[in-house]
Design an enzyme around this catalytic site. Structure first.
Site, PDB file in Angstrom:
ATOM      1  N   LEU A 121       5.920   7.751 -22.720  1.00 21.08           N
ATOM      2  CA  LEU A 121       6.152   6.607 -21.841  1.00 21.08           C
ATOM      3  C   LEU A 121       7.099   6.974 -20.699  1.00 21.08           C
ATOM      4  CD1 LEU A 121       6.568   3.709 -24.447  1.00 21.08           C
ATOM      5  CD2 LEU A 121       4.488   4.573 -23.391  1.00 21.08           C
ATOM      6  N   GLY A 145       5.199   8.924 -26.758  1.00 26.22           N
ATOM      7  CA  GLY A 145       3.913   8.294 -26.442  1.00 26.22           C
ATOM      8  C   GLY A 145       2.780   9.288 -26.303  1.00 26.22           C
ATOM      9  N   ASN A 158       9.704  11.192 -31.128  1.00 27.35           N
ATOM     10  CA  ASN A 158      11.144  11.485 -31.057  1.00 27.35           C
ATOM     11  C   ASN A 158      11.972  10.349 -30.444  1.00 27.35           C
ATOM     12  OD1 ASN A 158       9.880  11.991 -28.534  1.00 27.35           O
ATOM     13  ND2 ASN A 158      11.639  13.198 -27.877  1.00 27.35           N
ATOM     14  N   GLU A 159      11.435   9.120 -30.495  1.00 26.35           N
ATOM     15  CA  GLU A 159      12.100   7.973 -29.865  1.00 26.35           C
ATOM     16  C   GLU A 159      13.562   7.818 -30.288  1.00 26.35           C
ATOM     17  OE1 GLU A 159       7.802   7.082 -29.269  1.00 26.35           O
ATOM     18  OE2 GLU A 159       9.004   8.065 -30.790  1.00 26.35           O
TER      19      GLU A 159
END
Length: 244
Positions: free
Chosen positions: A50, A95, A119-120
């Protein structure tokens, strides 16, 4: 074959997601098209995930529009009637990893410098429940739980070990392998394969469909927190410094 070409890193901006959705819809409506291979036209990166700039310093309306587009691409891709193969020819965090996870089959270039994962958590962001559900469906609960909490990115060999990707191949063989896998999947009657896919994925898809507006509101509430905005700004600054 659909090639992502949004330099420098194929980040999933609102424009990119809209274009992606339209292209996917066109293919879905084309009876002659039974399968699609996704790959990148940008060296060393599949998709960086994202676009952070879409989530930083924007209006509530913009956040809602952006998140709806993210939901839409996942619903279309995860629920697609076509055979979908991800030919991952570069790194694929967050994303970008979700796009690959949503496909029927994942082939990655066997380069330990290329990594993949959700890996957010590293950015102080929580992966939504439908990212989590997709991940669990592929790697199982324990690996997903540990990986999501740690925000792990796995180099290609580890990604294969954990089942995050199905196969590793040398870069020059990637396209050929993706075509061979596609041929294998297309050898089956579409109807049986499509119904089986729907049976396997319907519960996960239905869960987002039922809670779509709530999920958008959760995203807006979370992303507009000053603490989250601050960590996103810091992350963007770090990226700028890295570039310079």
């Amino acid at each position: 074959m659909m090639k992502f070409k949004s330099p420098p890193v194929n980040s999933l901006s609102l424009d990119f997601l809209t274009e992606f959705c339209i292209s996917l819809e066109k293919l879905e409506n084309d009876r002659a098209c039974r399968g699609v291979i996704f790959t990148s036209a940008v060296p060393k990166i599949f998709s960086s995930g994202l676009d952070i700039t879409e989530m930083c310093g924007k209006s509530m309306e913009h956040y809602a529009e952006f998140w709806r587009a993210v939901q839409e691409i996942w619903l279309r891709l995860y629920g697609s009637n076509m055979v979908t193969v991800a030919a991952v020819n570069g790194s694929s965090p967050a994303g970008g990893c979700l796009v690959a996870l949503s496909c029927d089959y994942r082939i990655m270039v066997e380069n330990p410098k290329f990594s993949i994962g959700l890996n957010e958590a590293q950015l102080g962001i929580v992966a939504p429940f439908w990212f989590k559900d997709t991940f669990v469906s592929v790697v199982g609960h324990r690996i997903a739980e540990r990986s999501l909490q740690l925000g792990s990115l796995y180099p290609a060999p580890e990604a294969l070990k954990f089942g995050l990707v199905d196969e590793l191949v040398p870069e020059e063989k990637l396209q050929e392998k993706a075509m061979a896998v596609m041929a294998q999947w297309l050898a089956l009657p579409d109807h049986a394969r499509q119904l089986t896919k729907s049976m396997m994925r319907k519960a996960v898809l239905d869960r987002l469909v039922a809670h779509r507006e709530e999920d958008i509101q959760n995203f807006i509430n979370f992303i507009s927190k000053e603490s989250i905005q601050k960590s996103l700004r810091m992350y963007m600054e770090m990226l700028k410094k890295r570039k310079s």
